[in-house]
Design an enzyme around this catalytic site. Structure first.
Site, PDB file in Angstrom:
ATOM      1  N   PRO A  92     -14.972  33.978  -9.446  1.00  0.00           N
ATOM      2  CA  PRO A  92     -13.858  34.613 -10.182  1.00  0.00           C
ATOM      3  C   PRO A  92     -13.538  33.840 -11.459  1.00  0.00           C
ATOM      4  O   PRO A  92     -13.403  32.621 -11.419  1.00  0.00           O
ATOM      5  CB  PRO A  92     -12.690  34.535  -9.191  1.00  0.00           C
ATOM      6  CG  PRO A  92     -13.302  34.241  -7.863  1.00  0.00           C
ATOM      7  CD  PRO A  92     -14.583  33.509  -8.134  1.00  0.00           C
ATOM      8  N   GLU A  93     -13.473  34.553 -12.576  1.00  0.00           N
ATOM      9  CA  GLU A  93     -13.109  33.943 -13.859  1.00  0.00           C
ATOM     10  C   GLU A  93     -11.694  34.413 -14.216  1.00  0.00           C
ATOM     11  O   GLU A  93     -11.038  35.055 -13.401  1.00  0.00           O
ATOM     12  CB  GLU A  93     -14.138  34.339 -14.932  1.00  0.00           C
ATOM     13  CG  GLU A  93     -15.561  33.927 -14.528  1.00  0.00           C
ATOM     14  CD  GLU A  93     -16.617  34.288 -15.575  1.00  0.00           C
ATOM     15  OE1 GLU A  93     -16.270  34.410 -16.763  1.00  0.00           O
ATOM     16  OE2 GLU A  93     -17.782  34.451 -15.198  1.00  0.00           O
TER      17      GLU A  93
END
Ligand SMILES: [Zn+2]
Length: 282
Positions: free
Chosen positions: A2-3
């Protein structure tokens, strides 16, 4: 992994369920993902993880994000840091799911249901601190400016300070917090910058353009709930859909959406990078 858009989507989808709720009970299932820090005369020191340290009895007041990190803040000041790592998720459910295979901690919120932390590969984790100020000074101290609020002057200064490639520099959370492999490749394509270009050699006007497109790419991804490649889900268990709009990430060998050239790829900073040789000349 996840960014920024995925972590921010978790924050936005979790907040309406948990802000204002009181944690009736905390259950730490796997303590190896729970780090506890308490105050001592010599500063913060690591201590054993306890339910009270991890928000038991707390009234949840806010959820903040910086880069890919979250912090859940209690009204009495206690703070819980959350990092999702590669496969982590912070979710909400009205009742606890029957199968808790990778759920390492959960919080019972009375009538407001349950918040839970799940992480199959366990690269993520939870960190408890006496206060949000302690968490920021300790856990977030090496993070650069958040990518949603960076200005061109700051980014130019950060890039000027390194001879690494721009791809490596933008992946460095100390230069800019929040971007990972997907959004660096998408931003460099949108800005027309080759990923192997030396960061310190990118001229000021291109950094101004890059700053603008980073924000545009992140906002477009946020509008689609982020990108789900494999595991990522928001706090309500919904997948992101921005992956269908990726211009270069995961499209090596396919035609550039702008000019039709075959997209090239190469490992840079241990990450597979994809770019268009025509739209992003070296
Ligand atoms: Zn192209």
């Amino acid at each position: 992994m996840p960014e920024l858009p995925e972590v921010e989507t978790v924050r936005r989808t979790l907040a309406p369920h948990v802000i204002g709720a009181t944690v009736a009970r905390t259950r730490l299932v796997r303590r190896d993902v729970c780090e506890s820090w308490t105050c001592s005369p010599k500063g913060l020191r690591r201590s054993g993880a306890t339910a009270v340290g991890f928000l038991e009895g707390a009234h949840i007041a806010a959820i903040h994000r910086h880069g890919k990190h979250l912090a859940i803040i209690a009204e009495d000041g206690r703070a819980l840091g959350v990092h999702l790592g590669m496969t982590g998720s912070l979710g909400w459910a009205s009742s606890l799911p029957a199968v808790l295979k990778h759920v390492h901690a959960w919080w019972e919120l009375g009538d407001a249901g349950f918040m839970y932390f799940e992480d199959a590969r366990r690269f993520g984790g939870l960190q408890s601190y006496p206060s949000f100020a302690d968490l920021k000074q300790h856990r977030w101290r090496e993070l650069g400016t958040d990518a949603m609020s960076v200005n061109a002057g700051e980014l130019f200064e950060g890039l000027q300070a390194t001879r690494r490639s721009i791809k490596a520099a933008l992946l460095d959370q100390g230069v800019l917090a929040g971007l990972g492999n997907i959004y660096v490749d998408e931003s460099l394509f949108a800005a027309g910058i080759h990923p192997l270009r030396a960061a310190c050699e990118v001229p000021c006007d291109r950094v101004v353009r890059l700053t603008k497109v980073i924000l545009e790419v992140l906002n477009s991804a946020l509008a689609k709930g982020g990108s789900t490649l494999r595991d990522y889900r928001d706090a309500d268990g919904k997948r992101g859909t921005f992956q269908s709009l990726h211009a270069v990430y995961g499209r090596a060998g396919q035609a550039c959406i702008r000019c039709g050239s075959p997209l090239q790829s190469q490992r840079i900073s241990q990450r597979m990078s994809v770019w268009c040789p025509t739209c992003q000349p070296i």
